[in-house]
Write an enzyme that holds these catalytic residues in place. Structure first.
Site, mmCIF file in Angstrom:
data_model
loop_
_atom_site.group_PDB
_atom_site.id
_atom_site.type_symbol
_atom_site.label_atom_id
_atom_site.label_comp_id
_atom_site.label_asym_id
_atom_site.label_seq_id
_atom_site.Cartn_x
_atom_site.Cartn_y
_atom_site.Cartn_z
ATOM 1 N N LYS A 17 37.487 48.986 44.019
ATOM 2 C CA LYS A 17 37.547 47.716 44.548
ATOM 3 C C LYS A 17 38.944 47.910 45.336
ATOM 4 C CE LYS A 17 39.398 43.168 42.711
ATOM 5 N NZ LYS A 17 39.534 42.199 41.721
ATOM 6 N N LYS A 58 44.480 30.655 42.568
ATOM 7 C CA LYS A 58 45.053 31.165 41.323
ATOM 8 C C LYS A 58 46.328 30.275 41.159
ATOM 9 C CE LYS A 58 44.085 36.108 41.134
ATOM 10 N NZ LYS A 58 43.558 36.122 39.940
ATOM 11 N N ASP A 71 37.457 33.311 42.292
ATOM 12 C CA ASP A 71 38.630 34.237 42.106
ATOM 13 C C ASP A 71 37.824 35.476 41.207
ATOM 14 O OD1 ASP A 71 40.796 35.361 41.519
ATOM 15 O OD2 ASP A 71 41.365 34.076 39.765
ATOM 16 N N ARG A 103 33.875 41.729 41.458
ATOM 17 C CA ARG A 103 32.412 42.100 41.011
ATOM 18 C C ARG A 103 31.380 41.673 42.219
ATOM 19 N NH1 ARG A 103 33.067 38.160 36.148
ATOM 20 N NH2 ARG A 103 34.967 38.764 36.583
HETATM 21 N N1 BES Z 1 41.983 40.782 40.444
HETATM 22 C C1 BES Z 1 41.798 39.679 39.284
HETATM 23 C C2 BES Z 1 41.902 40.265 37.827
HETATM 24 C C3 BES Z 1 43.357 40.590 37.618
HETATM 25 C C4 BES Z 1 44.030 39.409 36.921
HETATM 26 C C5 BES Z 1 43.963 41.814 37.507
HETATM 27 C C6 BES Z 1 45.338 39.543 36.799
HETATM 28 C C7 BES Z 1 45.205 42.019 37.269
HETATM 29 C C8 BES Z 1 45.731 40.928 36.466
HETATM 30 C C9 BES Z 1 40.454 39.371 39.512
HETATM 31 O O1 BES Z 1 39.757 39.331 40.821
HETATM 32 C C10 BES Z 1 40.441 38.181 38.758
HETATM 33 O O2 BES Z 1 40.716 37.099 39.344
HETATM 34 N N2 BES Z 1 39.565 37.940 37.707
HETATM 35 C C11 BES Z 1 39.353 36.403 36.988
HETATM 36 C C12 BES Z 1 38.029 36.371 36.570
HETATM 37 C C13 BES Z 1 37.713 34.960 36.028
HETATM 38 C C14 BES Z 1 37.710 34.069 37.117
HETATM 39 C C15 BES Z 1 36.386 34.958 35.476
HETATM 40 C C16 BES Z 1 40.462 36.749 35.775
HETATM 41 O O3 BES Z 1 40.293 37.887 34.884
HETATM 42 O O4 BES Z 1 41.057 35.798 35.149
HETATM 43 ZN ZN ZN Z 2 40.629 40.415 42.086
HETATM 44 ZN ZN ZN Z 3 40.156 37.120 41.552
#
Ligand code: BES
Ligand code: ZN
Ligand code: ZN
Length: 476
Positions: free
Chosen positions: A242, A254, A324, A328
């Protein structure tokens, strides 16, 4: 990044600062009081001669010494000596000939620092290592030179991808990343193909396009191929990473705190780039394909939105319930492309995918999700050798329920509970019958509280782990 020259020899040339390792319980050199230095891992004491220093570094107890103990000790020593202004360092490895590689790696990885773009204050306050000597006994020279050279390749490539990884979103867009990949393959036994937005459209990469739509910086899909096996047609292993160059969350934006850290949301892709570059330089006897979907996740006027239904490359559809959860979505296209185009023997995928895995495992271990026992054991073993630790978590149909959608093949979020596992199972949908490994590196891809042997920023996690497993022939 300072360019280093490694000299493997039997005794120090010139008057380098000398690093000597010390096993807890051995007799201390004269003049060092036991209360000042106990030899525990990372402990240090410095002795000054007229023209050089000797740095004694503790390794801890003899039977607990592993390659990573030496890697960390060497890194801690280099960071300390650089602060003191050392220009030339020799490591005395006469007693540790099997640890040349980890020492070289530890020293080079610790010697890297992202210089940034400010006034060159860092350059003035911090030494630049000019040359490094590795001291071993005469009969170990040949072996040690090979180890040092291979470790130098791996650490240098790792630092290259850390350097790209540390670039912020305004300076590293998907297009710039693709250009950098194209530059880096020059002169190496690697090919690269890049899809621009128009080509992504005509080929049906609906996931990558959807995530990239909210940004003025259009997405790219980068595919690297390395054919090092005797039989160039032998089925390759596919590595997928990714590379979200910045993740604002999109319309499901966010919160502001620490959002800047989302410049590191590309580190899965960087790991894949690093593995391919190093594999080619090490001439590993195998075929690899590296696939890097890259997009910037922004809430611009044309951004994708919650409720949208997206068709991915192989026709499977995704109901977007949170923009967010974008990683995936771009990975779905890349996994489908790997499966359909290469029929790989295995897919190993790297992503900073979920905050949930950081809650589960913290900052020292990546989440390892696979149903393949052999691949799981190989990566756990390689993790122990390299210090890039992984920990198994479940990926199975139990977690399918979470992503069932009324209107699409799947929806892109389940509930909060077990969401690192739900995400893994989501990805596996696109791998179908191909043996699949997902590594969630969200907690380990960068560090803002660096340990004594590293600088902060991108760690390059995954490069050494995977190369170790590949070189040991463990991934098939
Ligand atoms: N890039 C983030 C995941 C992430 C968060 C990596 C904090 C490192 C530190 C990913 O794209 C994301 O935002 N995931 C969300 C998913 C949720 C919306 C289901 C998450 O993990 O909060
Ligand atoms: Zn991300
Ligand atoms: Zn994200």
């Amino acid at each position: 990044m300072a360019s280093l020259k490694i000299d493997v020899r039997t005794s120090g040339a010139g008057s380098p600062d000398l690093v000597t390792f010390f096993v807890k319980g051995n007799a201390l050199p004269t003049g060092i009081p036991a209360e000042e230095f106990d030899g525990s891992p990372g402990s240090m004491v410095i002795l000054r001669d007229r023209d050089h220093r000797t740095l004694l570094v503790g390794l801890g107890e003899k039977d607990k010494i592993e390659p990573d103990t030496l890697r960390r000790a060497a890194g801690t020593a280099i960071k300390h000596l650089l602060k003191l202004g050392s220009r030339e360092v020799a490591f005395d490895l006469a007693l540790y000939p099997d640890y040349v590689a980890p020492v070289v790696e530890g020293a080079l990885l610790a010697g890297y620092k992202f210089e940034g773009f400010g006034t060159p204050v860092t350059k003035r306050t911090r030494g630049v290592l000019g040359k490094m000597q590795i001291l071993v006994k005469e009969h170990e020279l040949t072996h040690a030179r090979v180890q040092a050279r291979e470790a130098e390749i791996i650490a240098t490539v790792t630092n290259t991808i850390r350097d790209i990884g540390n670039l912020p979103g305004n300076l590293l867009t998907p297009a710039i990343l693709a250009e950098k990949a194209q530059e880096l393959v020059q002169g190496r036994n690697l090919t690269v193909k890049v899809w621009n937005e128009r080509q992504l459209k005509s080929d049906g990469f609906g996931g990558i396009l959807a995530v990239g739509r909210g940004s003025v910086n259009p997405p790219r899909f980068i595919v690297l191929e390395y054919r090092g096996a005797k039989n160039k047609k032998e089925t390759p292993i596919a590595l997928i990473g990714k590379a979200v160059t910045f993740d604002t969350g999109g319309i499901s934006i966010k919160p502001g705190a620490q959002m800047d850290e989302m410049k590191w949301d590309k580190m899965g892709g960087m790991a894949v780039l690093g593995i391919l570059l190093a594999a080619a330089e090490l001439k590993l006897p195998l075929n690899l394909v590296g696939l890097i979907p890259s997009a910037e996740n922004m809430p611009g006027p044309d951004a994708y939105r919650p409720g949208d239904i997206i068709t991915t490359l192989d026709g499977k559809t995704i109901e977007v319930l949170n923009t967010d959860a974008e990683g995936r979505i771009i990975l779905a296209d890349a996994i489908a492309h790997a499966r359909l185009t290469y029929k790989p023997s295995a897919i190993i995928e790297y992503s900073t995918l979920t905050g949930a895995v950081v809650m589960a495992l913290g900052f020292r271990r990546a989440g390892l999700f696979t149903a393949e026992d052999k691949l799981r054991d190989a990566l756990i073993a390689a993790g122990k050798t390299t210090g890039e630790l992984v920990w198994p978590l479940p990926i199975d149909d139990e977690y399918k329920e979470g992503t069932q959608s009324e209107v699409a093949t799947v929806k892109n979020i389940g509930g909060r509970e077990g969401s690192a596992c739900t995400s893994a199972t989501f990805l596996k949908t696109w791998a179908e019958e191909v043996p699949f490994v997902h590594l969630d590196i969200a907690g380990v891809a960068w560090t803002t509280k660096p340990p004594a042997h590293l600088e902060g920023g991108a760690t390059g996690f995954g490069v050494r782990l995977t190369l170790q497993a590949l070189r040991a022939g463990l991934l098939g």
